[in-house]
Design a protein around this motif. Structure first.
Motif, PDB file in Angstrom:
ATOM      1  N   ASP A  21       0.819  -1.216   0.000  1.00 20.52           N
ATOM      2  CA  ASP A  21       0.000   0.000   0.000  1.00 20.52           C
ATOM      3  C   ASP A  21       0.849   1.261   0.000  1.00 20.52           C
ATOM      4  N   ILE A  23       1.259   5.189   0.975  1.00 16.67           N
ATOM      5  CA  ILE A  23       0.796   6.115   2.010  1.00 16.67           C
ATOM      6  C   ILE A  23       1.121   7.534   1.540  1.00 16.67           C
ATOM      7  N   THR A  28      -3.546   5.769   3.952  1.00 24.02           N
ATOM      8  CA  THR A  28      -3.021   4.486   3.488  1.00 24.02           C
ATOM      9  C   THR A  28      -4.051   3.865   2.559  1.00 24.02           C
ATOM     10  N   ASP A  31      -4.800  -2.358  -0.620  1.00 21.26           N
ATOM     11  CA  ASP A  31      -3.742  -3.138  -1.277  1.00 21.26           C
ATOM     12  C   ASP A  31      -3.762  -2.979  -2.786  1.00 21.26           C
ATOM     13  N   ARG A  81       3.088   0.954   3.271  1.00 17.26           N
ATOM     14  CA  ARG A  81       2.766   0.098   4.409  1.00 17.26           C
ATOM     15  C   ARG A  81       3.503  -1.224   4.251  1.00 17.26           C
ATOM     16  N   ASP A  83       3.578  -5.202   5.231  1.00 16.89           N
ATOM     17  CA  ASP A  83       2.695  -6.275   5.689  1.00 16.89           C
ATOM     18  C   ASP A  83       3.536  -7.519   6.003  1.00 16.89           C
ATOM     19  N   SER A  85       5.448  -6.422   8.904  1.00 21.72           N
ATOM     20  CA  SER A  85       6.476  -5.505   9.378  1.00 21.72           C
ATOM     21  C   SER A  85       7.818  -5.987   8.842  1.00 21.72           C
ATOM     22  N   THR A 138       6.379  -0.854  10.490  1.00 26.11           N
ATOM     23  CA  THR A 138       5.162  -1.254   9.785  1.00 26.11           C
ATOM     24  C   THR A 138       4.841  -0.296   8.643  1.00 26.11           C
ATOM     25  N   GLU A 139       5.587   0.789   8.531  1.00 24.40           N
ATOM     26  CA  GLU A 139       5.535   1.652   7.351  1.00 24.40           C
ATOM     27  C   GLU A 139       6.893   2.296   7.160  1.00 24.40           C
ATOM     28  N   ASN A 141       8.995   5.477   4.923  1.00 27.81           N
ATOM     29  CA  ASN A 141       8.718   6.733   4.237  1.00 27.81           C
ATOM     30  C   ASN A 141       9.965   7.316   3.612  1.00 27.81           C
TER      31      ASN A 141
END
Length: 228
Positions: A21, A23, A28, A31, A81, A83, A85, A138-139, A141
């Motif tokens: 995903d 963000i 977010t 999928d 994101r 998935d 982590s 878990t995300e 950037n």
């Protein structure tokens, strides 16, 4: 026995991860809305052959897999994101590739010397081992560089898991590509590298003994990130 096998399969899947995903602006997406669906969308498993075309975007099939294109502004923060982590130690990197004039991101296959790195990270070194800043996230950037020229781009996220990288082919690559239209920005169109092509299985950042003796340095594979 069936229960034991099932537990082993579940454990293996949970040890791997995807980036399904995009963000943007604290939203977010669902999928594979702006991210091209990857081969590992079910297995969560890695790419381990750096000469395979899967090292580029790890796409399930040729084309864009129905992904849409997100419009962003140079200087904005964009993320993925994870998935579930990032569960293995290793470096995080982001690359971009600009589609040729007249071509949109949705039709761009990313072939050729077009990929330039915009970010990579380094570990913290300690007597008891190395720790990367991406561990457990878990995300993830990245900031789209303010100097890049406006246009249609692929944004590629890459995490290299090094827990089994002491033998050739042991490094695990977790990859995804999102489609972006970048507005604003400057005039910079950086020189790029090809994927596959930029990595060798024996590069020091890919063939790497993580545990003992405890390393005191790490060399990120591929080009250095661009500077504006």
């Amino acid at each position: 026995m069936k229960n034991i096998i099932a537990l082993v399969i579940i454990s293996a899947v949970q040890a791997h991860y995807t980036f399904p995903d995009l963000i943007y602006n604290d939203v977010t997406e669902t999928d594979w809305t702006y991210v091209r669906q990857t081969e590992n969308y079910q297995s969560h498993g890695p790419v381990q052959n750096v000469t395979s075309e899967s090292i580029r975007c790890y796409q399930l099939a040729a084309g864009n897999e129905g992904a849409q294109t997100q419009t962003v502004t140079a200087g904005d923060v964009v993320g993925f994101r994870v998935d579930p982590s990032i569960q293995h130690p290793g470096p995080l990197a982001f690359y971009m590739a600009k589609a040729p004039t007249g071509e949109v991101a949705a039709d761009f296959d990313g072939a050729g010397d077009v990929w330039f790195k915009i970010y990579d990270d380094q570990p913290t070194f300690a007597a008891d081992g190395l720790t990367w800043p991406s561990a457990g996230l878990t995300e993830v950037n990245v900031t789209i560089p303010e100097c890049v020229a406006p246009g249609e781009y692929l944004l590629r996220v890459e995490h290299i898991a090094l827990h089994a990288a002491s033998s050739v082919g042991g490094a695990q690559f977790y990859i995804a590509c999102a489609q972006l239209t970048v507005e604003g920005g400057g005039t910079t169109e950086p020189e790029g590298v090809a994927l596959p092509g930029a990595y060798s299985a024996t590069d020091p950042g890919i063939l790497f003994q993580l545990y003992y003796p405890v390393p005191t340095s790490y060399v990120n594979p591929g080009p250095a990130p661009i500077t504006c």
